[in-house]
Scaffold this active site. Sequence first.
Site, PDB file in Angstrom:
ATOM      1  CE  LYS B 184      -3.100   3.076   1.504  1.00  0.00           C
ATOM      2  NZ  LYS B 184      -2.070   4.125   1.732  1.00  0.00           N
ATOM      3  CB  SER B 242       1.487   7.518  13.363  1.00  0.00           C
ATOM      4  OG  SER B 242       0.274   6.892  12.971  1.00  0.00           O
ATOM      5  NE  ARG B 243       1.440   4.381  21.755  1.00  0.00           N
ATOM      6  CZ  ARG B 243       1.954   4.582  22.966  1.00  0.00           C
ATOM      7  NH1 ARG B 243       2.858   5.531  23.144  1.00  0.00           N
ATOM      8  NH2 ARG B 243       1.583   3.851  23.991  1.00  0.00           N
ATOM      9  N   GLY B 245      -1.651   4.788  13.663  1.00  0.00           N
ATOM     10  CA  GLY B 245      -1.825   3.947  12.482  1.00  0.00           C
ATOM     11  C   GLY B 245      -1.480   2.498  12.760  1.00  0.00           C
ATOM     12  CD  GLU B 265      10.246   1.903  13.338  1.00  0.00           C
ATOM     13  OE1 GLU B 265       9.665   2.785  13.993  1.00  0.00           O
ATOM     14  OE2 GLU B 265      11.056   2.126  12.441  1.00  0.00           O
ATOM     15  CB  CYS B 302      12.216   5.403  13.707  1.00  0.00           C
ATOM     16  SG  CYS B 302      11.551   5.232  12.057  1.00  0.00           S
TER      17      CYS B 302
END
Lengths: 524, 524
Positions: B184, B242-243, B245, B265, B302
């Site tokens: 995606k 993101s957290r 997501g 991650e 990150c």
Amino acid sequence: MDIRGENLIGATPVRGSAAPLHAVAAATGERLEPGFPGATLADLDRACALAAAALPAYRDTAPEARAAFLEAIAAGILDIGDDLIVRCMAETGLPRARLEGERARTVGQLRLFAGVVRDGGHLEARIDPAQPERTPLPRPDLRLRMVALGPVAVFGASNFPLAFSVAGGDTAAALAAGCPVIVKAHSAHPGTSELVGRAVQRAVRECGLPEGTFSLLFDSGRDVGQGLVADPRIAAVGFTGSRGGGTALMRIAASRSVPIPVYAEMSSINPVILFPAALDARGEAIGRAFVAALTLGAGQFCTNPGLILAVEGPGLDRFVAGARAALAEAPAATMLTPGIHRAYGAGVAALAGHPAVETLAEGKAGDGLQGRAALFATSAASFLADPHLGEEVFGAASLVVRCRDAGEIAAVVARLEGQLTAALHIAEADHEAARELLPALEAKVGRILVNGFGTGVEVGHAMVHGGPFPATSDGRSTSVGSLAIARFLRPVSYQDLPDALLPDALKQANPLGLVRRIDGVLRA
Amino acid sequence: MDIRGENLIGATPVRGSAAPLHAVAAATGERLEPGFPGATLADLDRACALAAAALPAYRDTAPEARAAFLEAIAAGILDIGDDLIVRCMAETGLPRARLEGERARTVGQLRLFAGVVRDGGHLEARIDPAQPERTPLPRPDLRLRMVALGPVAVFGASNFPLAFSVAGGDTAAALAAGCPVIVKAHSAHPGTSELVGRAVQRAVRECGLPEGTFSLLFDSGRDVGQGLVADPRIAAVGFTGSRGGGTALMRIAASRSVPIPVYAEMSSINPVILFPAALDARGEAIGRAFVAALTLGAGQFCTNPGLILAVEGPGLDRFVAGARAALAEAPAATMLTPGIHRAYGAGVAALAGHPAVETLAEGKAGDGLQGRAALFATSAASFLADPHLGEEVFGAASLVVRCRDAGEIAAVVARLEGQLTAALHIAEADHEAARELLPALEAKVGRILVNGFGTGVEVGHAMVHGGPFPATSDGRSTSVGSLAIARFLRPVSYQDLPDALLPDALKQANPLGLVRRIDGVLRA
């Protein structure tokens, strides 16, 4: 050794104050003494606090110390002597020979993991040496090893009161990985659990390990088990039992603020595929061997052969004739608990009453809490039309699916859920047909076997007792064999640490004598 | 190479018919052409069907063929030439040198996995030979290898448009494992995604692999991504983002009728711990080096150092002075997307306005969509009192936590969530203090590094880019380095199979030349 009905919270035996659990004699349904008052949530909290406190020291034990601990548990189980076998027979209805064998397996499992710990292969030690001259940027020194995940909650299984219970495979693997363990005792064999738990507790003490390395909790309900999985100090869960129980724990674990892995071994019907040349050559013998596997331990194996696939014809008829003859001689056998006996009866009745299912044969009738073996048959079309026919009936019942051709066998395989095992019965002339089916089976099962049945689960290095959901909650793992240790480990890498600060597994001088992967290449 | 705004569904470019996605020039916010009409759910279904159809043949490719495919992708990415860099610069605002370096890393990653596939260590080949004479029961022949999990859904990351996107680490690891991949595309760099996607598509064709080995889908919303994770043909998910997501995908995966693993991650503030002797010896230099790491790539890593822990005193003052001086010279930098720029601004404003937080220094002001670096400070007591201060601000912002003593540093470490990295700055005299903190850090992070910063993530065999939740969804894994392949594999064991039916990895003659574990011992 006395059975006192006490929780073991670290070094302390603690009489619970929640509702008591009672063991029941499997053969008669009579209550056995003593009662086991359930652990309270305060007891659970204390066990988790001790496990968390034990983690830094326990996971840092030297390989030899940890291996000696596993061996001390094994010796302690043997030291209980016949009391353990006698109590376990009463609680489970399993015969002496089976339980003596299971004890040997349990002890062997602990010793296998002692060997794994000494070998150190599970640490996955890797070193990518620094390259200070590399351009455009120098390469740092990078080293990797596996570390223990953290305290593990273990739920014992009813059907392996020794090998998959208090000091069984999950406990042995977690302890070998360096994880403290809290066991929620199975309600079907609390006395057996306490005896084994005391042996583990004693080994902790004698090996000078932190007391929180091991605790054992009883509960007549679900509060302790659910609370254990929800507790933030628990890092992983090992479970063997029903699909309903396993998926309930998975839901709790996934909804925590910090989700954790659940290794639940749950449900499998273990398809057996009979190929034409094998049926021609020895159909009747396969039928007899099948009944021996089906009825072993009253059929109460996760790997029990619950589904037979074959093309209809004289070969399959010979298989059925052999199975019929053997079933006529197969005695009924006491089941593990009244509840399991009841569920088995309901499952068999549902098959017997199913309009598309024919009852081929039954074993000898039993009485009381004994289960009677049963063999059913249906067509592939009927099987494909009703997903309920693919559900596990825990006990000595199996369903023959008569297929019109190899294509229909493949269609049934394609429809199956994840399984622990698939067994192929083949002769030389069946090799090509078997080869065509293998990729589909590999995608569905954890173990593929030829000319045998999956009921014997060898404890070694190459065993996979696992498989895609719902056989297990996590098809990336095995719960039997040395690879089971990987479930309770995670990787950490160390960049540019001075040698003095590196763990032994990664020090330059290799004090543990490990085989390590240096720049990607294994080096002794 | 043209960018046409097409999904790549197997071998076929397909113009979507859902709402179009447009790339935006990171520097100006202007819309870039062409539009990318979104894939429909029918397109998604087709991609999944092709992936499922490709699985049996693709996962069975010989090691050399699979390695050559990975190398062909690498060559194809280089063949795109400067068009790729130019488009990627426009979409992401990242400078040329960084993107040329990232392209080299992406190509290197694919080649690393080609080497892993040829080595075959990831297959974990194990053989426990039969012992026909064993009593009481003969031992069967048991062999184990890893097989591909199945089709993998990959979600590209905004901050590594090449190395963690269409043909990035997750895709390379999954393809190396034998899993077809459906990507995606990230909405922040669709043109870059299409260019790389076409290179992968061409490699599939040139290598004669099944077309469903790779597909690429665009979507301006969430339907395609969520549908992908929910699709029963998808076996695992790789995600960097993101957290919010990542946890949304975890929930979808856990609530499927067959749950699947998600490797997300997500979120990390990467604590940096400054020890007293190191600060005494080189506090100011560490401060300057810290700012270089903080502002690299506009802080959009990150592994960006978002938290500094140190005991207050003259050493820390020197660190702050060095950081202040460096920040005064640090230019503002274009951020990846207007949304990320907005979120960074909000995060910085919240810190600046926090009553317990002092603004220590800022970088140079920028304009438009540029982010300005910022350094804040607070006390350990304030940090411990407000969990919001431990949340990631994605960009070049960091928070110094002034501690009264080593005990307060340990208290802050104990409170941290899971992290990708922890960095220790130490001198010889700090070794003992560092040693005391290491066990707590090991329990919290995936990588521990000394006298550096975590922003450089080496792609090798000993790298762990992972860590406990919420750094990742699954702390048992790494998304960078050769061990990342393990995420997409599961074990299968083979019992008593005739040699002719065994996979090459397990045949008696060892045709792949693997190092195998025989009865538990590694043998070349």
